[in-house]
Design an enzyme around this catalytic site. Structure first.
Site, PDB file in Angstrom:
ATOM      1  N   LYS A   1     -23.897  72.436  75.108  1.00  0.00           N
ATOM      2  CA  LYS A   1     -23.313  71.191  75.609  1.00  0.00           C
ATOM      3  C   LYS A   1     -23.101  70.221  74.460  1.00  0.00           C
ATOM      4  CE  LYS A   1     -23.963  67.633  79.157  1.00  0.00           C
ATOM      5  NZ  LYS A   1     -24.883  67.102  80.205  1.00  0.00           N
ATOM      6  N   GLN A   2     -22.009  69.463  74.542  1.00  0.00           N
ATOM      7  CA  GLN A   2     -21.764  68.420  73.547  1.00  0.00           C
ATOM      8  C   GLN A   2     -21.299  67.158  74.241  1.00  0.00           C
ATOM      9  OE1 GLN A   2     -19.650  69.417  69.964  1.00  0.00           O
ATOM     10  NE2 GLN A   2     -18.829  67.354  69.701  1.00  0.00           N
ATOM     11  N   GLY A   3     -21.923  66.049  73.886  1.00  0.00           N
ATOM     12  CA  GLY A   3     -21.549  64.753  74.421  1.00  0.00           C
ATOM     13  C   GLY A   3     -20.968  63.881  73.339  1.00  0.00           C
ATOM     14  N   ALA A   4     -20.833  62.581  73.641  1.00  0.00           N
ATOM     15  CA  ALA A   4     -20.244  61.650  72.681  1.00  0.00           C
ATOM     16  C   ALA A   4     -21.183  61.352  71.524  1.00  0.00           C
ATOM     17  CB  ALA A   4     -19.868  60.346  73.392  1.00  0.00           C
ATOM     18  N   GLU A   5     -22.495  61.502  71.746  1.00  0.00           N
ATOM     19  CA  GLU A   5     -23.468  61.130  70.727  1.00  0.00           C
ATOM     20  C   GLU A   5     -24.210  62.312  70.109  1.00  0.00           C
ATOM     21  OE1 GLU A   5     -24.122  58.054  69.592  1.00  0.00           O
ATOM     22  OE2 GLU A   5     -22.580  57.158  70.855  1.00  0.00           O
TER      23      GLU A   5
ATOM     24  N   ARG B   1     -25.147  66.914  70.167  1.00  0.00           N
ATOM     25  CA  ARG B   1     -24.937  68.294  70.600  1.00  0.00           C
ATOM     26  C   ARG B   1     -26.275  68.854  71.081  1.00  0.00           C
ATOM     27  NH1 ARG B   1     -22.542  68.335  65.375  1.00  0.00           N
ATOM     28  NH2 ARG B   1     -20.263  68.175  65.446  1.00  0.00           N
TER      29      ARG B   1
ATOM     30  N   LYS C   1     -31.730  68.823  70.315  1.00  0.00           N
ATOM     31  CA  LYS C   1     -30.735  67.752  70.428  1.00  0.00           C
ATOM     32  C   LYS C   1     -30.419  67.235  69.030  1.00  0.00           C
ATOM     33  CE  LYS C   1     -29.739  63.323  72.676  1.00  0.00           C
ATOM     34  NZ  LYS C   1     -30.186  62.320  73.667  1.00  0.00           N
TER      35      LYS C   1
ATOM     36  N   ASP D   1     -28.976  54.875  80.608  1.00  0.00           N
ATOM     37  CA  ASP D   1     -27.916  55.792  81.049  1.00  0.00           C
ATOM     38  C   ASP D   1     -28.371  56.545  82.297  1.00  0.00           C
ATOM     39  OD1 ASP D   1     -25.487  57.142  81.067  1.00  0.00           O
ATOM     40  OD2 ASP D   1     -26.140  58.668  79.643  1.00  0.00           O
TER      41      ASP D   1
END
Length: 280
Positions: free
Chosen positions: A63-67, A69, A83, A187
């Site tokens: 998974k990869q998000g904005a902040e 991996r 993370k 969040d």
């Protein structure tokens, strides 16, 4: 004879209606089992997922998000999620390095504070501040509350509220404990609230994850905003669940020592949000 056949047909129809109304609500353990079976069948069909990472041998990106991996692998013989906060090319290198390291440190400290306060979170095994990586427990016997709510609602049974109510009550209690410890998640979404249950457990456990935007604050305003973020994410992801969110707030109010001021601020934040929407 015709009358008997008609009665038989009517009886058959009634039984089918009755069976359709008796649809079973899935448990958290059943959802976790289905997801595990789906992953195994994908692997058996040749879908092995992303390849291992060159920078993190033995770990595979999932998974990869904005902040950051997220990688999955093994660390010290334990199933682990790695993370990694990556650099932002649009920032000055020295500023980027400073911010990334600061946020990695902040997340690790907040998780440690949360666990000390009795809030279930993944256990952190190791933090590498040079590569801005956090090695943490991989919650294998768990699913997101988002997936569970969607699964229960998809059944279409009238008692889905009754099935979800105890979990919402637990979520409210956990959030009350978190805010009484002056921890702001930053969040809160149903994707960041996990439900963990193994074969030996009778009830699911609520676990909070992803403290990447967390902070420490005593202000009721910050706690009210935290709840508002969850409310907006909750209602946008799960339509017609206002009553469920009210269960969360009721439980929060019951278990928090500081709920009066926080709920008051939540109402103020809601009002500001409505005005902003009206103005555009």
């Amino acid at each position: 004879m015709a009358a008997k056949m008609e009665d038989s047909t009517r009886g058959s129809g009634d039984s089918s209606v009755s069976s359709s109304n008796m649809t079973e609500i899935p448990t958290v353990a059943q959802i976790i089992e289905r997801q595990a079976a789906s992953s195994e069948s994908s692997a058996a069909g040749g879908e092995t997922g992303p390849p291992g990472s060159l920078h993190h041998p033995g770990f595979a990106l999932f998974k990869q998000g904005a902040e950051a991996r997220l990688y999955r692998g093994t660390f010290l013989g334990r199933p682990t999620v790695l993370k990694e906060r990556f650099s932002k090319k649009y920032r000055h290198p020295r500023l980027d390095e400073k911010l990334t390291t600061k946020r990695t440190q902040g997340e690790a400290r907040t998780v440690a504070r949360a666990r000390k306060a009795g809030i279930p979170t993944p256990c952190i095994y190791f933090v590498n501040y040079q590569s801005n990586c956090i090695y943490m427990e991989d919650l294998r016997c768990a699913t997101t509350s988002r997936d569970y709510i969607v699964a229960v609602q998809s059944v279409g049974a009238g008692d889905s509220f009754r099935a979800l109510q105890p979990i919402m009550d637990k979520i409210g209690k956990i959030l009350a404990t978190m805010h009484d410890g002056d921890i702001i998640h930053g969040d809160l979404t149903t994707s960041n609230i996990m439900l963990k249950q193994d074969a030996s457990a009778t009830d699911p456990e609520v676990v909070l994850i992803d403290f990447g935007l967390s902070s420490v604050s005593q202000l009721a305003e910050d706690k009210g905003v935290d709840l508002y973020v969850l409310e907006k994410a909750f209602l946008s992801t799960h339509p017609n669940t206002e009553t469920l969110f009210r269960v969360i707030l009721k439980s929060y109010t019951k278990h928090s020592r500081k709920s009066k001021d926080v709920i008051k601020k939540l109402d103020e934040v809601r009002l500001r949000g409505r005005k902003r929407t009206m103005v555009g």
